[in-house]
Scaffold this motif. Structure first.
Motif, PDB file in Angstrom:
ATOM      1  N   ALA A 109       0.834  -1.200   0.000  1.00  0.00           N
ATOM      2  CA  ALA A 109       0.000   0.000   0.000  1.00  0.00           C
ATOM      3  C   ALA A 109       0.871   1.253   0.000  1.00  0.00           C
ATOM      4  O   ALA A 109       0.569   2.241  -0.700  1.00  0.00           O
ATOM      5  N   GLN A 110       1.952   1.229   0.751  1.00  0.00           N
ATOM      6  CA  GLN A 110       2.861   2.376   0.798  1.00  0.00           C
ATOM      7  C   GLN A 110       3.515   2.600  -0.565  1.00  0.00           C
ATOM      8  O   GLN A 110       3.638   3.738  -1.033  1.00  0.00           O
ATOM      9  N   GLN A 111       3.916   1.528  -1.222  1.00  0.00           N
ATOM     10  CA  GLN A 111       4.534   1.644  -2.543  1.00  0.00           C
ATOM     11  C   GLN A 111       3.564   2.234  -3.553  1.00  0.00           C
ATOM     12  O   GLN A 111       3.928   3.096  -4.356  1.00  0.00           O
ATOM     13  N   GLN A 112       2.319   1.782  -3.522  1.00  0.00           N
ATOM     14  CA  GLN A 112       1.338   2.297  -4.461  1.00  0.00           C
ATOM     15  C   GLN A 112       0.975   3.752  -4.162  1.00  0.00           C
ATOM     16  O   GLN A 112       0.696   4.533  -5.067  1.00  0.00           O
ATOM     17  N   ALA A 113       0.990   4.118  -2.878  1.00  0.00           N
ATOM     18  CA  ALA A 113       0.723   5.508  -2.509  1.00  0.00           C
ATOM     19  C   ALA A 113       1.828   6.420  -3.051  1.00  0.00           C
ATOM     20  O   ALA A 113       1.565   7.523  -3.541  1.00  0.00           O
ATOM     21  N   GLN A 114       3.071   5.957  -2.978  1.00  0.00           N
ATOM     22  CA  GLN A 114       4.190   6.735  -3.515  1.00  0.00           C
ATOM     23  C   GLN A 114       4.062   6.898  -5.024  1.00  0.00           C
ATOM     24  O   GLN A 114       4.302   7.981  -5.568  1.00  0.00           O
ATOM     25  N   ALA A 115       3.667   5.825  -5.699  1.00  0.00           N
ATOM     26  CA  ALA A 115       3.498   5.895  -7.152  1.00  0.00           C
ATOM     27  C   ALA A 115       2.361   6.850  -7.515  1.00  0.00           C
ATOM     28  O   ALA A 115       2.481   7.655  -8.440  1.00  0.00           O
ATOM     29  N   TYR A 229       6.139  -0.182 -12.531  1.00  0.00           N
ATOM     30  CA  TYR A 229       5.823   0.542 -11.295  1.00  0.00           C
ATOM     31  C   TYR A 229       5.468  -0.401 -10.153  1.00  0.00           C
ATOM     32  O   TYR A 229       5.185   0.054  -9.042  1.00  0.00           O
ATOM     33  N   PHE A 230       5.483  -1.706 -10.403  1.00  0.00           N
ATOM     34  CA  PHE A 230       5.134  -2.691  -9.391  1.00  0.00           C
ATOM     35  C   PHE A 230       6.360  -3.498  -8.986  1.00  0.00           C
ATOM     36  O   PHE A 230       7.147  -3.906  -9.839  1.00  0.00           O
ATOM     37  N   ASP A 231       6.502  -3.745  -7.682  1.00  0.00           N
ATOM     38  CA  ASP A 231       7.571  -4.616  -7.220  1.00  0.00           C
ATOM     39  C   ASP A 231       7.393  -6.016  -7.777  1.00  0.00           C
ATOM     40  O   ASP A 231       8.366  -6.712  -8.038  1.00  0.00           O
ATOM     41  N   ASP A 232       6.148  -6.434  -7.949  1.00  0.00           N
ATOM     42  CA  ASP A 232       5.883  -7.771  -8.450  1.00  0.00           C
ATOM     43  C   ASP A 232       4.978  -7.725  -9.679  1.00  0.00           C
ATOM     44  O   ASP A 232       3.757  -7.852  -9.566  1.00  0.00           O
ATOM     45  N   PRO A 233       5.537  -7.497 -10.859  1.00  0.00           N
ATOM     46  CA  PRO A 233       4.721  -7.454 -12.064  1.00  0.00           C
ATOM     47  C   PRO A 233       3.931  -8.737 -12.312  1.00  0.00           C
ATOM     48  O   PRO A 233       2.833  -8.703 -12.863  1.00  0.00           O
TER      49      PRO A 233
END
Length: 324
Positions: A109-115, A229-233
């Motif tokens: 969730a934090q990664q997607q918020a940053q993106a 943009y995803f850690d896990d495509p």
């Protein structure tokens, strides 16, 4: 069959609490060492040491990308089979396992918020940024050509951004749906589609990292410059697969592997490109087959990025057709 010494080595690698927790986390998708240290609340050297043991035993695979490395479960071999056997017997209700799952969700969730924050910042200049990096005209023409001139009932554009793909492919669908998590991007997309007089497409706010299957099914799904943009495509691809109708096609545009670290630090990229082998593995895991791959080198710079277009198809429908 594995030799006795090899099998004992695999069992020893898997037979430790932290390493079993790592296998369970990687079963839900790729992670960087940084992610795993945050989830497990252990030091980076300790987590790296556990991951090396698992990789050496063939239980996990390692993909180096610039200064980072991503880990995922091995896809084949005795280690892969043992990892799946162990994971299938874990209890997600276990207190420690439940904490890992909660922390994993928080990290994502934090990664997607940053993106999303990044996209909101660059929404108005997004198309210009893309033209500085990739040969857009050639790629767009290839995307159109990949559909072979047919017109489908439903096309879904995941991570639609400014709606450019919905505009480019307007003649290829009767109903187009664009999903994106950035309100600012969607505002630009709505203005673009309205200005082009495209009434057959609509854009919606949606979390493309946690897709609602009610948006589908679609005959065609487009994922244009999104997966990096995803850690896990692979996990994202698996979710997108749920929206694809029987016999459907998926068109994926993304960068080939590169070493431009500034895209990670300044432009919110999580992966430095996607390799052909990675895409083949992710596609197979999602019951998709790779129909074709086209590469588009950037001619404007010595360190320019190469863009790839992958055409994937519903593997189950292909196999059914072959059986007949």
């Amino acid at each position: 069959m594995a030799e006795l010494s090899e099998l004992v080595g695999v069992l020893k690698a898997a037979g430790e609490g932290t390493r079993v927790r790592l296998l369970a986390l990687l079963a839900d998708g790729d992670h960087s060492v940084k992610d795993l240290t945050e989830i497990l609340k252990q030091s980076q050297p300790r987590v790296s040491r556990h991951l090396k043991l698992l990789a050496d035993a063939g239980l996990v695979r390692r993909n180096a990308e610039g200064a980072w490395a991503y880990y995922g479960l091995a896809q084949q071999g005795d280690g892969a089979e043992l990892a799946q056997w162990l994971i299938a017997r874990l209890d997600d209700g276990d207190a420690e396992r439940r904490r890992d799952i909660e922390r994993q969700a928080a990290v994502r969730a934090q990664q997607q918020a940053q993106a999303s924050q990044y996209f909101d910042t660059v929404a108005s200049s997004w198309d210009l940024l893309k033209t500085l990096q990739v040969p857009e005209e050639a790629v767009e023409a290839a995307v159109v050509a990949a559909l072979g001139g047919r017109r489908v009932d439903t096309l879904i554009d995941l991570g639609t951004g400014t709606g450019r793909m919905l505009e480019v492919l307007a003649g290829s669908y009767r109903r187009g749906i664009g999903l994106d998590s950035s309100r600012e991007m969607l505002a630009v997309a709505r203005a673009r589609l309205a200005g082009a007089g495209i009434g057959t497409a609509q854009v919606r706010l949606g979390d493309i990292g946690n897709l609602d299957s009610s948006a589908g099914p679609a005959e065609v799904i487009v994922i244009h410059q999104v997966l990096h943009y995803f850690d896990d495509p692979g996990r994202m691809l698996g979710q997108a697969r749920r929206l694809l109708g029987p016999g459907g096609d998926m068109l994926i545009v993304d960068f080939a592997p590169h070493d431009l670290e500034f895209l990670r630090s300044e432009h919110a990229h999580r992966r430095l490109g996607l390799s052909q082998a990675q895409m083949a593995d992710w596609a197979a895991a999602a019951d998709l087959s790779v129909q074709s791959v086209a590469e588009f080198p950037n001619q404007n710079s010595e360190r320019g990025l190469t863009v790839c277009l992958w055409h994937l198809s519903d593997k189950t429908a292909t196999e059914f057709s072959d059986d007949r």
